[in-house]
Scaffold this active site. Structure first.
Site, PDB file in Angstrom:
ATOM      1  N   SER A 180     -65.924 -11.259  31.420  1.00 21.70           N
ATOM      2  CA  SER A 180     -67.027 -11.112  30.461  1.00 21.70           C
ATOM      3  C   SER A 180     -67.762  -9.789  30.594  1.00 21.70           C
ATOM      4  CB  SER A 180     -68.026 -12.270  30.623  1.00 21.70           C
ATOM      5  OG  SER A 180     -68.525 -12.312  31.949  1.00 21.70           O
ATOM      6  N   GLY A 192     -65.251 -15.474  31.184  1.00 26.53           N
ATOM      7  CA  GLY A 192     -64.910 -16.614  32.033  1.00 26.53           C
ATOM      8  C   GLY A 192     -63.643 -16.451  32.827  1.00 26.53           C
ATOM      9  N   ASN A 240     -66.181 -13.838  38.536  1.00 25.78           N
ATOM     10  CA  ASN A 240     -66.125 -15.289  38.343  1.00 25.78           C
ATOM     11  C   ASN A 240     -65.526 -16.002  39.543  1.00 25.78           C
ATOM     12  OD1 ASN A 240     -67.289 -15.486  35.695  1.00 25.78           O
ATOM     13  ND2 ASN A 240     -65.424 -14.597  34.880  1.00 25.78           N
ATOM     14  N   ASP A 248     -79.714 -14.418  31.200  1.00 26.21           N
ATOM     15  CA  ASP A 248     -79.039 -15.163  32.270  1.00 26.21           C
ATOM     16  C   ASP A 248     -79.132 -14.456  33.611  1.00 26.21           C
ATOM     17  OD1 ASP A 248     -77.182 -13.090  32.121  1.00 26.21           O
ATOM     18  OD2 ASP A 248     -75.605 -14.296  31.224  1.00 26.21           O
ATOM     19  N   HIS A 278     -75.401 -10.863  33.186  1.00 21.38           N
ATOM     20  CA  HIS A 278     -74.649  -9.958  32.311  1.00 21.38           C
ATOM     21  C   HIS A 278     -75.532  -8.811  31.822  1.00 21.38           C
ATOM     22  CE1 HIS A 278     -72.287 -13.732  32.015  1.00 21.38           C
ATOM     23  NE2 HIS A 278     -71.257 -12.898  31.936  1.00 21.38           N
TER      24      HIS A 278
END
Length: 209
Positions: free
Chosen positions: A36, A73, A101, A182, A185
């Site tokens: 991502s 992801g 991740n 979040d 990111h």
């Protein structure tokens, strides 16, 4: 007869001169291959890292095209499974960015290293140079995990002769003003910072240094 030979040679020479610039007109082809952070999660069109990096390189006189092969992801296992069809023939540099991740899921660093090793090996077999974008582990995962995870990228870069950019989120991680809500990111301003920090290393990779 001599004049005809001279004329033929002249025409051939002119054809070569005309064809030479056309051959050089092909842009340098780069693929941003990752998760991502590469895909541009939460960002608008043209705001992702590959797109902004391409614009920055073009501004500095580099004729480049950067394809965005990021998938939100994705883990190193996912990247390994789709590497062959994500990196087309004719690619001249891959910016390889995986591991975030895996780290967030607490995946064994040994498996992360194994997957990245296989990706680098395949790209080396295809004679495609790599800029390896590193990641660091979050402190809450513990010192032992962080230490083991942190050795992966420099070790593999040395093994395969890849250009190493030690931390993809350098200058952005931990700065709330450069992150989405979040807290993980990068926002558009964060991408600008990432491009600015990575640009010299990318230019070295393009030059083959």
């Amino acid at each position: 007869m001599a004049f005809k030979q001279f004329f033929a040679a002249l025409v051939l020479g002119l054809a070569v001169m005309v064809a030479a610039p056309a051959a050089r007109a092909e842009p340098f082809r780069i693929v941003g291959f990752g998760d991502s952070l590469m895909a541009g999660f939460g960002l608008g069109p043209g705001e992702g890292f590959p797109e902004k990096l391409e614009a920055a390189l073009r501004k500095r006189g580099h004729d480049v095209v950067i394809a965005n092969a990021g998938v939100s992801g994705d883990t190193t296992s996912g990247g390994l499974s789709r590497l062959d069809w994500s990196i087309p023939d004719g690619t001249q540099l891959v910016i390889l960015e995986f591991g975030a991740n895996d780290m967030l899921r607490g995946i064994d660093p040994a498996l992360v290293e194994q997957n990245l090793d296989k990706m680098l090996a395949r790209l080396k077999q295809r004679n495609i140079p790599v800029l390896l974008a590193g990641m660091v582990a979050a402190p809450n995962l513990g010192h032992a995990y962080g230490e083991q995870f942190g050795t992966i990228y420099p070790k593999l870069a040395e093994k395969y002769g890849a250009t190493l950019y030690p931390f993809f989120l350098d200058g952005v991680a931990g700065d709330r003003s450069l992150l989405l809500e979040d807290g993980m990111h990068p926002n558009a301003a964060g991408i600008d910072r990432m491009v600015e920090r990575a640009l010299p290393t990318v230019e070295k990779a393009i030059a083959g240094k």
